[in-house]
Scaffold this active site. Structure first.
Site, short mmCIF file in Angstrom:
data_model
loop_
_atom_site.label_atom_id
_atom_site.label_comp_id
_atom_site.label_asym_id
_atom_site.label_seq_id
_atom_site.Cartn_x
_atom_site.Cartn_y
_atom_site.Cartn_z
N ASP A 148 -32.05 74.61 10.94
CA ASP A 148 -32.52 75.03 9.62
C ASP A 148 -31.50 74.67 8.55
OD1 ASP A 148 -33.40 76.20 7.33
OD2 ASP A 148 -33.54 78.23 8.14
N GLY A 165 -39.71 89.04 7.16
CA GLY A 165 -39.53 90.48 7.07
C GLY A 165 -40.81 91.25 6.80
N ASP A 200 -34.22 79.85 17.18
CA ASP A 200 -34.83 80.08 15.87
C ASP A 200 -33.73 80.03 14.80
OD1 ASP A 200 -36.90 80.79 14.15
OD2 ASP A 200 -36.59 82.95 14.44
P1 13P Z 1 -41.73 87.50 10.30
O1 13P Z 1 -40.58 88.26 9.71
O2 13P Z 1 -42.84 87.39 9.32
O3 13P Z 1 -42.18 88.05 11.60
O4 13P Z 1 -41.22 86.00 10.56
C1 13P Z 1 -40.53 85.66 11.73
C2 13P Z 1 -39.96 84.30 11.70
O5 13P Z 1 -40.26 83.47 10.88
C3 13P Z 1 -38.97 83.97 12.73
O6 13P Z 1 -38.40 82.71 12.53
O1 G3H Z 2 -36.60 84.59 10.90
C1 G3H Z 2 -35.87 85.46 11.34
C2 G3H Z 2 -36.27 86.20 12.56
O2 G3H Z 2 -37.17 87.22 12.25
C3 G3H Z 2 -35.08 86.67 13.29
O3 G3H Z 2 -34.53 87.79 12.70
O4 G3H Z 2 -32.08 87.32 12.59
O5 G3H Z 2 -32.93 89.66 12.52
O6 G3H Z 2 -33.02 88.33 14.63
P1 G3H Z 2 -33.05 88.30 13.14
ZN ZN Z 3 -38.21 82.16 10.49
#
Ligand code: 13P
Ligand code: G3H
Ligand code: ZN
Length: 334
Positions: free
Chosen positions: A116, A191, A94
């Site tokens: 990204d 968030g 991610d």
């Molecule tokens: P949320 O913070 O809305 O759960 O989004 C998570 C996300 O986009 C992870 O890439």
């Molecule tokens: O988009 C971000 C995700 O919610 C991951 O969050 O970087 O705190 O693990 P993090």
């Molecule tokens: Zn995200």
């Protein structure tokens, strides 16, 4: 070099094709801990849903990249042990922020990565996205790229303002990068504080904040430009009010936390949106259960005592998203 196929994982290509055609979305749940992993697998098996387990750079720093990779391999074995003969589990990076990070994940068995470059100038985003795609496709790993900027925190990239994806750029971007899916910005945000109170209206009956609607017009423009192309929504937690209330009732302080209403996510799932990212809702479900448990059992100090209800609460939330919001239940291949 480990190939994800040897770990029993799958890439996103086939599941996205089916999701776009079938008018539903695949859940992409972030995980950092064993309890999250267990709850995700239990929910996916019970609902017969394909699932994307995703790991952020922050998760790699917290839990260790190697451990998370073995947890995903374990997730496949666990799903089979729970009775799912052919689980469809994707291990996805991610918000990868460099070619090197994406390559590292591909080399250690990830079946899908996101590069990204949304904060970069357009041409720079295309250049690095293309580089990641060229490397990933040699190993049949699928790649998600992003165009447009979400407000809020994207891993270590924070953005104050959002810029919707420009529909006039998506054909050029998808063609020149060769990406397999495209994350877009239509008003979601990362968030538990997705909108400032001044961006919202108030429901006169309940007094609760009502967030501004997602830009479905932008989504539909993008769909017209790229018919059938897999679209991804980040920042899609709905920040359930009951979890926020529980956290606040047991010593927490989350004033005016607000998410994306689930009916809008349901609507988006019926379009070319075929991957919906949810992380914050899992954090809220876990924290609410732990706070409640410890407040009600001040003598407990064995982590299993409070992590068990936390895991149950996350599983309940994952099942709810799969069945009532995204519609991916019963959608395993064959
Ligand atoms: P949320 O913070 O809305 O759960 O989004 C998570 C996300 O986009 C992870 O890439
Ligand atoms: O988009 C971000 C995700 O919610 C991951 O969050 O970087 O705190 O693990 P993090
Ligand atoms: Zn995200």
């Amino acid at each position: 070099m480990v190939n994800y196929k040897d770990l029993g994982l799958v890439n996103t290509r086939e599941m996205f094709k089916r999701a776009v055609a079938g008018g539903y979305a695949i859940p992409a749940f972030n995980f950092n801990t064993m309890e999250q992993m267990q709850a995700i697998v239990q929910a996916a098996v019970e609902t017969k849903s394909p699932v994307i387990m995703q790991v952020s750079k922050g998760a790699r720093n917290y839990a260790n990249a190697t451990i998370l990779r073995y947890m995903a391999e374990g997730a496949v074995a666990y799903a089979k042990e729970l009775g799912c003969e052919h689980p469809e589990i994707v291990l996805h990076l991610d918000h990868g922020d460099s070619f090197e990070l994406c390559k590292d994940c591909i080399d250690m068995g990830f079946s899908s990565v996101m590069y990204d470059g949304s904060a970069l100038p357009y041409e720079e985003n295309i250049k690095i996205s293309r580089q990641v795609v060229e490397y990933a496709h040699q190993y049949d790993v699928t790649v998600e790229c992003e165009l447009g900027v979400l407000a809020g925190v994207e891993d270590e990239v924070a953005s104050e303002v959002s810029h919707y994806t420009k529909p006039e750029e998506v054909i050029d971007f998808a063609t020149r990068t060769g990406c397999d899916s495209l994350a877009i910005s239509i008003g979601t945000s990362h968030g538990a504080y997705k909108f400032k109170p001044e961006q919202c209206t108030r429901d006169p009956k309940t007094g609760k904040l009502v967030p501004p609607p997602l830009a479905f017009d932008v989504l539909h423009e993008i769909e017209k430009k790229l018919p059938g192309f897999p679209i991804v929504l980040h920042g899609s937690s709905s920040v359930p009010q009951e979890e926020v209330d529980t956290i606040n009732a047991y010593g927490g302080k989350l004033p005016d936390a607000i998410g994306i209403p689930e009916d809008q996510l349901r609507e988006a799932s019926k379009s070319a949106v075929c991957k919906i990212n949810i992380d914050s809702d899992s954090r809220l479900a876990m924290t609410a259960a732990i706070r409640k448990h410890l407040a009600e059992h001040p003598d407990h100090f064995d982590p299993r005592q409070y992590l068990k209800p936390a895991r149950e609460n996350m599983k309940k939330m994952y099942i709810h998203k799969i069945v009532n919001v995204l519609g991916s239940d019963g959608k395993l291949a064959e």
